[in-house]
Design a protein around this motif. Sequence first.
Motif, mmCIF file in Angstrom:
data_model
loop_
_atom_site.group_PDB
_atom_site.id
_atom_site.type_symbol
_atom_site.label_atom_id
_atom_site.label_comp_id
_atom_site.label_asym_id
_atom_site.label_seq_id
_atom_site.Cartn_x
_atom_site.Cartn_y
_atom_site.Cartn_z
ATOM 1 N N LEU A 175 2.836 13.272 6.303
ATOM 2 C CA LEU A 175 4.051 12.333 7.049
ATOM 3 C C LEU A 175 5.176 12.494 6.159
ATOM 4 N N VAL A 176 4.856 12.497 4.703
ATOM 5 C CA VAL A 176 5.836 12.422 3.759
ATOM 6 C C VAL A 176 6.805 13.697 3.879
ATOM 7 N N GLU A 177 6.071 14.625 3.660
ATOM 8 C CA GLU A 177 6.714 15.881 4.130
ATOM 9 C C GLU A 177 7.646 16.213 5.390
ATOM 10 N N ALA A 178 7.120 15.298 6.350
ATOM 11 C CA ALA A 178 8.325 15.081 7.383
ATOM 12 C C ALA A 178 9.149 14.222 7.472
ATOM 13 N N GLY A 179 9.313 13.520 6.235
ATOM 14 C CA GLY A 179 10.449 12.630 6.227
ATOM 15 C C GLY A 179 10.245 11.306 6.806
ATOM 16 N N VAL A 180 9.057 11.025 7.119
ATOM 17 C CA VAL A 180 8.969 9.563 7.300
ATOM 18 C C VAL A 180 8.814 8.596 6.493
ATOM 19 N N GLY A 181 8.533 8.964 5.099
ATOM 20 C CA GLY A 181 8.505 7.812 4.067
ATOM 21 C C GLY A 181 7.997 8.349 2.712
ATOM 22 N N ILE A 182 7.876 7.804 1.790
ATOM 23 C CA ILE A 182 7.433 8.001 0.749
ATOM 24 C C ILE A 182 5.764 7.394 0.316
ATOM 25 N N ALA A 183 5.116 7.873 -0.666
ATOM 26 C CA ALA A 183 3.825 7.461 -0.817
ATOM 27 C C ALA A 183 3.360 7.509 -2.077
ATOM 28 N N VAL A 184 2.331 6.546 -2.564
ATOM 29 C CA VAL A 184 1.677 6.480 -3.673
ATOM 30 C C VAL A 184 0.325 6.959 -3.471
ATOM 31 N N VAL A 185 0.015 7.932 -4.086
ATOM 32 C CA VAL A 185 -1.387 8.555 -4.097
ATOM 33 C C VAL A 185 -1.721 8.919 -5.582
ATOM 34 N N PRO A 186 -3.385 9.376 -5.632
ATOM 35 C CA PRO A 186 -4.020 9.849 -6.882
ATOM 36 C C PRO A 186 -2.995 11.164 -7.085
ATOM 37 N N GLY A 214 1.194 4.785 4.335
ATOM 38 C CA GLY A 214 0.135 4.315 3.479
ATOM 39 C C GLY A 214 -1.186 4.766 4.164
ATOM 40 N N LEU A 215 -2.240 4.160 3.342
ATOM 41 C CA LEU A 215 -3.602 4.040 3.878
ATOM 42 C C LEU A 215 -3.961 3.277 5.052
ATOM 43 N N ALA A 216 -4.912 3.156 5.689
ATOM 44 C CA ALA A 216 -5.348 2.641 6.859
ATOM 45 C C ALA A 216 -5.732 1.227 6.306
ATOM 46 N N GLU A 217 -5.786 0.333 7.241
ATOM 47 C CA GLU A 217 -6.329 -1.373 6.875
ATOM 48 C C GLU A 217 -7.531 -0.994 6.129
ATOM 49 N N GLY A 218 -7.669 -2.022 5.273
ATOM 50 C CA GLY A 218 -8.833 -1.906 4.494
ATOM 51 C C GLY A 218 -8.995 -1.150 3.302
ATOM 52 N N ALA A 219 -8.412 -0.137 3.121
ATOM 53 C CA ALA A 219 -8.322 0.830 2.112
ATOM 54 C C ALA A 219 -7.997 0.210 0.545
ATOM 55 N N ALA A 220 -9.013 0.189 -0.400
ATOM 56 C CA ALA A 220 -8.748 -0.718 -1.589
ATOM 57 C C ALA A 220 -7.591 -0.219 -2.171
ATOM 58 N N LEU A 221 -7.011 1.075 -2.289
ATOM 59 C CA LEU A 221 -5.976 1.390 -2.880
ATOM 60 C C LEU A 221 -4.471 0.775 -2.448
ATOM 61 N N GLN A 222 -4.586 0.880 -0.963
ATOM 62 C CA GLN A 222 -3.402 0.268 -0.420
ATOM 63 C C GLN A 222 -3.376 -1.202 -0.645
ATOM 64 N N ASP A 223 -4.426 -1.815 -0.742
ATOM 65 C CA ASP A 223 -4.089 -3.350 -0.805
ATOM 66 C C ASP A 223 -3.805 -3.441 -2.481
ATOM 67 N N HIS A 224 -4.027 -2.490 -3.407
ATOM 68 C CA HIS A 224 -3.837 -2.829 -4.613
ATOM 69 C C HIS A 224 -2.218 -2.279 -4.762
ATOM 70 N N ILE A 225 -1.723 -1.274 -3.955
ATOM 71 C CA ILE A 225 -0.324 -1.121 -4.046
ATOM 72 C C ILE A 225 0.739 -2.230 -3.484
ATOM 73 N N ALA A 226 0.028 -2.592 -2.388
ATOM 74 C CA ALA A 226 0.709 -3.863 -1.910
ATOM 75 C C ALA A 226 0.685 -4.892 -2.811
ATOM 76 N N ALA A 227 -0.357 -5.146 -3.636
ATOM 77 C CA ALA A 227 -0.377 -6.476 -4.640
ATOM 78 C C ALA A 227 0.942 -6.109 -5.653
ATOM 79 N N GLN A 228 1.008 -4.744 -5.877
ATOM 80 C CA GLN A 228 1.935 -4.700 -6.949
ATOM 81 C C GLN A 228 3.265 -4.833 -6.463
#
Length: 303
Positions: free
Chosen positions: A232-243, A195-209
């Motif tokens: 990091l997704v490419e490296a297999g660490v996890g998946i992500a939601v991005v624009p 995910g995005l760093a602490e305070g990122a509005a998009l990450q807060d939005h995804i967490a709310a969902q």
Amino acid sequence: MHFDLTDLRLFVAIAERGSITAGAAHCALALASASARIKRLEAELGAALLHRRRRGVELTASGETLLAHARGVLGSIAALKGEFAADGRGATAEIRLLANTAGLSEHLPVPLAAFLRGHPGLTVAVEELQSARVGEIIASGGAELGVAIDRAVPSELEAFAFCEDHLALVVPIGDSLAAHRSVSFAEVAARDFVGLAEGAALQDHIAAQAALLGRRLHLRARLKAFDQVCRLVEAGVGIAVVPQQAADRAAQTMKIERLRLRDAFARRRLVVCARSFRALPRPARQFAEHLRAAAVSFGSGAA
């Protein structure tokens, strides 16, 4: 009564962020100095302005009154500076723009740079917030312009379409999801995420969902930029939601797959909003017209 403009700016910053610490940081003041300024302001007015809680502050009734007047005073000063700057009289003016994460990182940099090159006497202070907060602050007069998701903008605001900004799920090549063209967020909410760093509005939005699904995202790492997240997704660490735009750009150089999210929250239209475009100070009005000219047309015109 004697009012210091720094005190008024500080008080507005604290009110909008719900925290003396965050307000002080925004105004580049030490926490002790900010606290002392608020105490002096309360002594000057003879009223408590803040309810101090364990997790931040809330405005008292007197605080709400001061907030409205402080925004009016600061807005008038900004308008005055703007008129002189627009007339080329040597003054500089600042436009306050609020934007959600995707608007700020993906869609605003190019038109913003073009505007600033053409208006050397103006500056634009951009702040990242969730779309709902953007709408609230614009409606209360706390900033001139906002870029937010259309459905989060209060109906009393004026707005015009700016761009489409859909969200995509990115997964590493070879992931079990890679064979799918689309997926619902509920199907993947239990997975490891980047995910995005602490305070990122998009990450807060995804967490709310995720919270609406009764889940808390398991974040393996939090980074500042979408390309870092996708790496990091490419490296297999996890998946992500991005624009979608960020996902498409990353896919040109990284081994990732992009999946469409079927959820309504992932299908977004960004708008530029204001209380009244006609009533804006001249610099903000010029910037709004610049963004209107740069906008992708959706055939609906101004709302």
